[in-house]
Write a protein that holds these residues in place. Structure first.
Motif, PDB file in Angstrom:
ATOM      1  N   LEU A   1     -40.010  54.084  34.095  1.00 27.55           N
ATOM      2  CA  LEU A   1     -39.306  53.597  35.268  1.00 27.55           C
ATOM      3  C   LEU A   1     -37.914  53.108  34.888  1.00 27.55           C
ATOM      4  CD1 LEU A   1     -42.202  51.541  36.941  1.00 27.55           C
ATOM      5  CD2 LEU A   1     -41.597  53.944  37.301  1.00 27.55           C
ATOM      6  N   MET A   2     -37.000  53.135  35.876  1.00 31.91           N
ATOM      7  CA  MET A   2     -35.612  52.764  35.642  1.00 31.91           C
ATOM      8  C   MET A   2     -35.283  51.496  36.416  1.00 31.91           C
ATOM      9  SD  MET A   2     -33.949  55.351  33.908  1.00 31.91           S
ATOM     10  CE  MET A   2     -32.285  55.237  34.509  1.00 31.91           C
ATOM     11  N   SER A   3     -34.556  50.593  35.795  1.00 32.12           N
ATOM     12  CA  SER A   3     -34.084  49.414  36.513  1.00 32.12           C
ATOM     13  C   SER A   3     -33.017  49.845  37.526  1.00 32.12           C
ATOM     14  CB  SER A   3     -33.506  48.390  35.537  1.00 32.12           C
ATOM     15  OG  SER A   3     -32.360  48.920  34.889  1.00 32.12           O
ATOM     16  N   GLY A   4     -32.866  49.041  38.577  1.00 31.33           N
ATOM     17  CA  GLY A   4     -31.889  49.382  39.611  1.00 31.33           C
ATOM     18  C   GLY A   4     -32.440  50.308  40.671  1.00 31.33           C
ATOM     19  N   ARG A   5     -33.650  50.785  40.491  1.00 34.72           N
ATOM     20  CA  ARG A   5     -34.283  51.664  41.487  1.00 34.72           C
ATOM     21  C   ARG A   5     -35.490  50.969  42.098  1.00 34.72           C
ATOM     22  NH1 ARG A   5     -36.258  57.453  40.101  1.00 34.72           N
ATOM     23  NH2 ARG A   5     -37.067  57.000  42.188  1.00 34.72           N
ATOM     24  N   SER A   6     -35.911  51.429  43.275  1.00 33.00           N
ATOM     25  CA  SER A   6     -37.146  50.972  43.907  1.00 33.00           C
ATOM     26  C   SER A   6     -38.094  52.152  44.024  1.00 33.00           C
ATOM     27  CB  SER A   6     -36.861  50.388  45.297  1.00 33.00           C
ATOM     28  OG  SER A   6     -36.162  49.172  45.203  1.00 33.00           O
ATOM     29  N   TYR A   7     -39.333  51.931  43.669  1.00 33.78           N
ATOM     30  CA  TYR A   7     -40.349  52.988  43.672  1.00 33.78           C
ATOM     31  C   TYR A   7     -41.417  52.667  44.722  1.00 33.78           C
ATOM     32  CZ  TYR A   7     -38.361  54.339  39.136  1.00 33.78           C
ATOM     33  OH  TYR A   7     -37.510  54.749  38.134  1.00 33.78           O
ATOM     34  N   ASP A   8     -41.780  53.697  45.497  1.00 38.19           N
ATOM     35  CA  ASP A   8     -42.903  53.529  46.413  1.00 38.19           C
ATOM     36  C   ASP A   8     -44.206  53.487  45.609  1.00 38.19           C
ATOM     37  OD1 ASP A   8     -41.290  53.607  48.687  1.00 38.19           O
ATOM     38  OD2 ASP A   8     -41.345  55.795  48.771  1.00 38.19           O
TER      39      ASP A   8
END
Length: 639
Positions: free
Chosen positions: A244-251
């Motif tokens: 996962l990447m910081s700065g993003r939102s994941y469903d």
């Protein structure tokens, strides 16, 4: 019946005191968060902490003398505030040690942080601050929808928001939900704070599965992971990873199904953020660059709870290695422990200071910071002995037993009583606790040198703060029965008091002892016995730091039951051997008529019998004439 009546009276007195008799209806549950409550919680937490080591006076930390601090360890950014189990309460908030220290230094000191290692048994619950129930929401947590079928079909019958990723027993479900069988879909958005490999863990009593952006990360639905179950049944932790990447939102979607065959509904989602493979090395590097390294380690409600025991007293995971590596990099290393029980400390000689903070409640971090920086002078004392090794503990040979049975072989000799009798040196003795100041004790003064069973003994000692800081001392009074009929501990704590003193101040502390403090329980006769004879008082700062001693005499033997009533005021032929032996005059009569019987090794087997009962075994010794003469002498005793 009288015992039951008294028990009921106590309950009724309590009901009356709190107003339940006048207003029997239940008041609505409240959660009141007030500044005075916060202050009291903070004070209580700090007062209970125990300073175990403080070489060269490294503590308290001086802000003006520090330029940098390294905060390290798995308990640094988590408030370990309580052990686990059915007594759990939900706090209004919980302050972590990191937060408490940052607030304390208020920008005056440069602070660095490294995790170092983990100490979880299961993966930690998902941080609610990283969850949103739906896109654009300002609330934390996840959306939870319930369906009255096993396959999440149709419209939900009930929805709510949850700020925790643990739905243990599913709480109180509304009537619209079929309690016997239902399914649940938890959903929302997850916003990681750092990039890397995230490990997720899923435990359920029932079927479960977890998705991120539509991709299945954990399948605990078609093939459940079996093993040690968290909820006492169901599956063990099934895990899966995702980059996962910081700065993003994941469903994310978490699905669960409970059939009628599953007795209780429960679901838990854990998440471990990325942990660098060289996390300990990074922690040691940070420590080497700092003035002082603070290492926060210990246990949690996963390791200390009801229904199970720890396998050993070691710190779980790589915490011992972490401490040793940090201490090697910085001699000014302070270890802060969150535990509810003793732990082994093979690293003790390598660190400068150790603070036992226990599980201190919602003000955890603030209270720890108060102690570390000297706003509170530590005054807690150990309520248990810390052994050097698990093998030194009283129950080591007998626990966990065999064939489902445990023999409590230590008997009376639990805790410090065992270590005293076996002359085993503990790591830290019962009652131990250092301070940022020092205290001196005067010789003991007793109100009398002899007391009768109905008297009280007043013990006085002068305590002087001989140091340079305000502090509190816990004065401990131990009693030793110099010569008892049954085996007794070398000493037993019978009174204590806490006194606050300014530098140079002296106060007289008075403690009172009565018959109860001198008695032991005779399980053969089912009585408490305070035997006439000599007793020694030992007063000190711990069970092994005795500062003053004195001797007094109890003039007569006293026997009393659980209701504190006198029994068997006058010995007779209906008395047991145990009762006769405990009475000085009756004992002398036995010696006169049966010379040597009190030294017979067989006497212990007859303690619960009367003379007439014993006569059937030794009729040639205890003839009817001898019994009659003994009875006449007993009858002649003046009472």
């Amino acid at each position: 019946e009288t015992t039951l009546d008294e028990s009921v009276r106590r309950l009724l007195r309590l009901f009356d005191r709190v107003g339940l008799l006048e207003h029997p209806e239940s008041a609505p549950e409240q959660a009141i968060d007030r500044p005075p409550h916060r202050a009291l919680a903070r004070e209580a937490a700090a007062e209970g902490m125990v300073l175990l080591k403080n070489d060269s006076g490294i503590l308290p930390l001086q802000r003006e003398q520090l330029s940098s601090l390294a905060i390290i360890g798995p308990n640094a950014k988590i408030a370990r505030i309580m052990g686990g189990g059915s007594a759990r309460v939900n706090p209004h908030y919980a302050v972590s040690p990191y937060e408490g220290i940052v607030a304390k230094v208020d920008g005056q000191v440069t602070i660095g942080y490294q995790l170092g290692c983990t100490n979880h048994k299961m993966l930690p619950l998902v941080d609610a601050n990283l969850l949103r129930p739906h896109a654009g929401s300002s609330e934390h947590g996840m959306s939870v929808a319930y369906f009255n079928n096993l396959d999440l079909v149709g419209e939900p019958v009930y929805t709510k928001r949850s700020e925790t990723s643990e739905l243990n027993r599913m709480g109180q479900l509304p009537a619209s939900v079929n309690q016997r069988q239902f399914s649940v879909r938890c959903s929302g958005q997850f916003a990681p704070q750092e990039s890397g490999t995230y490990t997720f863990g899923l435990i359920s009593a029932g079927l479960s599965r977890f998705f991120i952006d539509g991709q299945e990360i954990i399948d605990n639905w078609t093939r459940q992971t079996r093993g040690e179950a968290y909820f006492g049944f169901g599956s063990a932790e099934a895990t899966g990873t995702d980059e996962l990447m910081s700065g993003r939102s994941y469903d994310f979607t978490l699905e669960y199904s409970k059939s009628a065959a599953v007795s209780m509904a429960a679901l838990r989602l854990g998440c471990l953020p990325p942990v660098a493979p060289d996390a300990i090395e990074q922690a040691a590097k940070l420590a080497a660059e700092a003035d002082v390294a603070l290492v926060f380690v210990g246990l949690s409600d996963e390791w200390e709870s009801e229904g199970f025991d720890k396998p050993d007293i070691d710190l779980p995971g790589r915490q011992t290695e972490l401490i040793e590596r940090v201490a090697a990099a910085n001699k000014q290393t302070v270890v802060v422990l969150n535990t509810g029980s003793p732990v082994a400390m093979p690293w003790l000689d390598k660190v400068a200071a150790v603070v036992e903070a226990w599980f201190p409640g919602q003000e955890c971090g603030n209270a720890i910071a108060d102690v570390l920086f000297g706003d509170t002078t530590p005054s807690g004392k150990l309520p248990q002995t810390f052994p050097k090794r698990l093998e030194d503990t009283p129950a080591y040979i007998n626990y966990p037993g065999e064939n489902g049975r445990v023999r409590y072989g230590e008997g009376l000799f639990v805790g410090y009583r065992y270590y005293d009798r076996k002359k085993i040196e503990p790591l830290f003795p019962f009652g131990f606790g250092l301070s940022y100041t020092t205290f001196s004790y005067s010789p003991l003064r007793l109100s009398t040198q002899t007391i009768s069973p109905g008297d009280k003994l007043h013990v006085e000692v002068d305590i002087t703060n001989s140091g340079q800081r305000m502090g509190k001392e816990v004065i401990q009074v131990y009693v030793r029965d110099v010569a008892a009929r049954l085996p007794r501990p070398d000493k037993e704590l019978k009174a204590f008091a806490k006194v606050q003193l300014a530098p140079g101040e002296c106060k007289t502390v008075t403690l009172t002892l009565d018959r109860d403090a001198l008695a032991y329980y005779d399980d053969l006769t089912h009585e408490w016995v305070a035997e006439a004879g000599e007793f020694e008082l030992l007063v000190g700062a711990s069970s092994q730091d005795i500062r003053s001693r004195a001797v007094f005499t109890l003039t007569a033997t006293s026997r009393f039951g659980s209701q504190a009533r006198e029994v068997q005021a006058k010995p007779g032929l209906d008395s047991t051997i145990s009762q006769l032996v405990a009475d000085e005059e009756a004992r002398a009569i036995l010696n006169r008529h049966l010379p040597g019987i009190l030294n017979s090794p067989q006497l212990d087997m007859a303690m619960g019998l009367t003379l007439e009962q014993i006569a059937s075994f030794v009729p040639d010794i205890l003839t009817s004439e001898v019994i009659q003469r003994i009875g006449a002498d007993l009858q002649g005793l003046e009472r």
